[in-house]
Design a protein around this motif. Sequence first.
Motif, PDB file in Angstrom:
ATOM      1  N   ASP A 290       0.837  -1.204   0.000  1.00 40.73           N
ATOM      2  CA  ASP A 290       0.000   0.000   0.000  1.00 40.73           C
ATOM      3  C   ASP A 290       0.873   1.255   0.000  1.00 40.73           C
ATOM      4  O   ASP A 290       2.031   1.207   0.421  1.00 40.73           O
ATOM      5  CB  ASP A 290      -0.856  -0.030   1.276  1.00 40.73           C
ATOM      6  CG  ASP A 290      -2.130   0.776   1.159  1.00 40.73           C
ATOM      7  OD1 ASP A 290      -2.308   1.504   0.164  1.00 40.73           O
ATOM      8  OD2 ASP A 290      -2.954   0.676   2.090  1.00 40.73           O
ATOM      9  N   ASP A 291       0.310   2.364  -0.469  1.00 40.07           N
ATOM     10  CA  ASP A 291       0.974   3.680  -0.373  1.00 40.07           C
ATOM     11  C   ASP A 291       2.369   3.678  -0.981  1.00 40.07           C
ATOM     12  O   ASP A 291       3.281   4.325  -0.455  1.00 40.07           O
ATOM     13  CB  ASP A 291       1.081   4.140   1.099  1.00 40.07           C
ATOM     14  CG  ASP A 291      -0.276   4.231   1.776  1.00 40.07           C
ATOM     15  OD1 ASP A 291      -1.281   4.407   1.071  1.00 40.07           O
ATOM     16  OD2 ASP A 291      -0.321   4.120   3.008  1.00 40.07           O
TER      17      ASP A 291
ATOM     18  N   ASP B   8       0.656   5.419  -4.389  1.00 40.72           N
ATOM     19  CA  ASP B   8       0.035   6.384  -3.482  1.00 40.72           C
ATOM     20  C   ASP B   8      -0.562   7.570  -4.237  1.00 40.72           C
ATOM     21  O   ASP B   8      -0.074   7.981  -5.280  1.00 40.72           O
ATOM     22  CB  ASP B   8       1.065   6.885  -2.467  1.00 40.72           C
ATOM     23  CG  ASP B   8       0.401   7.630  -1.326  1.00 40.72           C
ATOM     24  OD1 ASP B   8      -0.223   6.959  -0.487  1.00 40.72           O
ATOM     25  OD2 ASP B   8       0.471   8.870  -1.291  1.00 40.72           O
TER      26      ASP B   8
ATOM     27  N   GLU C 282      -4.134   4.785  -6.471  1.00 35.68           N
ATOM     28  CA  GLU C 282      -5.057   5.235  -5.420  1.00 35.68           C
ATOM     29  C   GLU C 282      -5.379   6.710  -5.587  1.00 35.68           C
ATOM     30  O   GLU C 282      -4.540   7.486  -6.039  1.00 35.68           O
ATOM     31  CB  GLU C 282      -4.385   5.127  -4.050  1.00 35.68           C
ATOM     32  CG  GLU C 282      -3.978   3.768  -3.601  1.00 35.68           C
ATOM     33  CD  GLU C 282      -3.549   3.829  -2.126  1.00 35.68           C
ATOM     34  OE1 GLU C 282      -4.426   3.608  -1.282  1.00 35.68           O
ATOM     35  OE2 GLU C 282      -2.372   4.104  -1.841  1.00 35.68           O
TER      36      GLU C 282
HETATM   37 MG    MG Z   1      -3.025   3.613   0.332  1.00 37.58          MG
END
Ligand code: MG
Length: 289
Positions: free
Chosen positions: A177-178, A200, A234
């Motif tokens: 993630d990110d 991200d 995202e």
């Molecule tokens: Mg994220």
Amino acid sequence: QGPGHAAPFEDEHRALLVRQHALHQALLTTLRQDGLGLALQYQPLVALDDGRLVGCEALLRWHHPQHGPVSPAEFIPVAEGGGLMEALGRWVLQQAVAQLAAWRRRGATGWYLAVNVSRVQLLDPSLPALVRETLQYHHVPPGALCLEITESQPLDDPATRAALQRLRELGVRLALDDFGTGYSSLSALTELPLHAVKIDRRFVDGIENCPYRQALVDSVVRLAGVIGLNVVAEGIETAAQAERLRALGCQHVQGWHISRALDAHVFAEHWLPRATRAAARHDAPGCPA
Ligand code: MG
Ligand code: C2E
Ligand code: MG
Ligand code: MG
């Protein structure tokens, strides 16, 4: 502030500590009451080529009678620092998998549910057993669950790597993630047992006019293509961002341009029919892919 450094204790520090202490106490009470005041919202992840639903991310919400709505960006660190993250994470996993099971019973298969896992949970040796037992209890195949891990600290230590490997062996999906914030490095993509990388929002914001961000996404997409990773961007807020990401070869997106995170019944009403139709098409014999 570490050896040789000191800072005066200011009123704002006091206010912050008082707030964190109050949230910690409130969270403890909430968990003792089986999560009363906690809820999950669900944000769709869609394919850029045809707009089909590929997954959704469960995002934790907390509404406290006195403190009102508290952002996960504020209370997750409090839970992590105050020994409550395992219990909170267990609540999230059990709720999310139970919800997924209910949706799958309605015919919505062929997509996955993503749950955020904090590093504290990842390093908890009982996590793989919890994941396995929760999936078995609800009759959900492991491939329908994705665990999202943030690289807020380097992930390349042996303990973290072993934890990721044990989860991978269960058959669940793993997403980084990110990506692009914190310690994430291109070598993490090649060395960790991942299925997907989530770029991200900070690299999506303004991507239309920024050659640097475009080059970053381009290199992640190319590397991911070689290793066989899915790329999810995202925080897509505009059609122009989606168009640029499509041109760069990014496969999946998530963001307000598609949908905000939704309460379970709203998500089910708007998005489940798409998953159900896709599953029915997929299962039909002789039907072209
Ligand atoms: Mg994220
Ligand atoms: P994340 O996992 O990277 O989740 C994406 C965040 O971006 C969510 O914020 C989501 O609401 C927000 N977002 C989605 N699309 C857009 C967009 O188009 N524009 C903008 N500006 N924002 C968008 P949220 O829900 O406030 O969560 C913040 C973070 O808190 C999450 O970041 C995740 O790291 C953490 N978190 C949330 N739920 C959980 C949980 O159940 N467990 C753990 N360990 N962490 C969680
Ligand atoms: Mg996430
Ligand atoms: Mg985030």
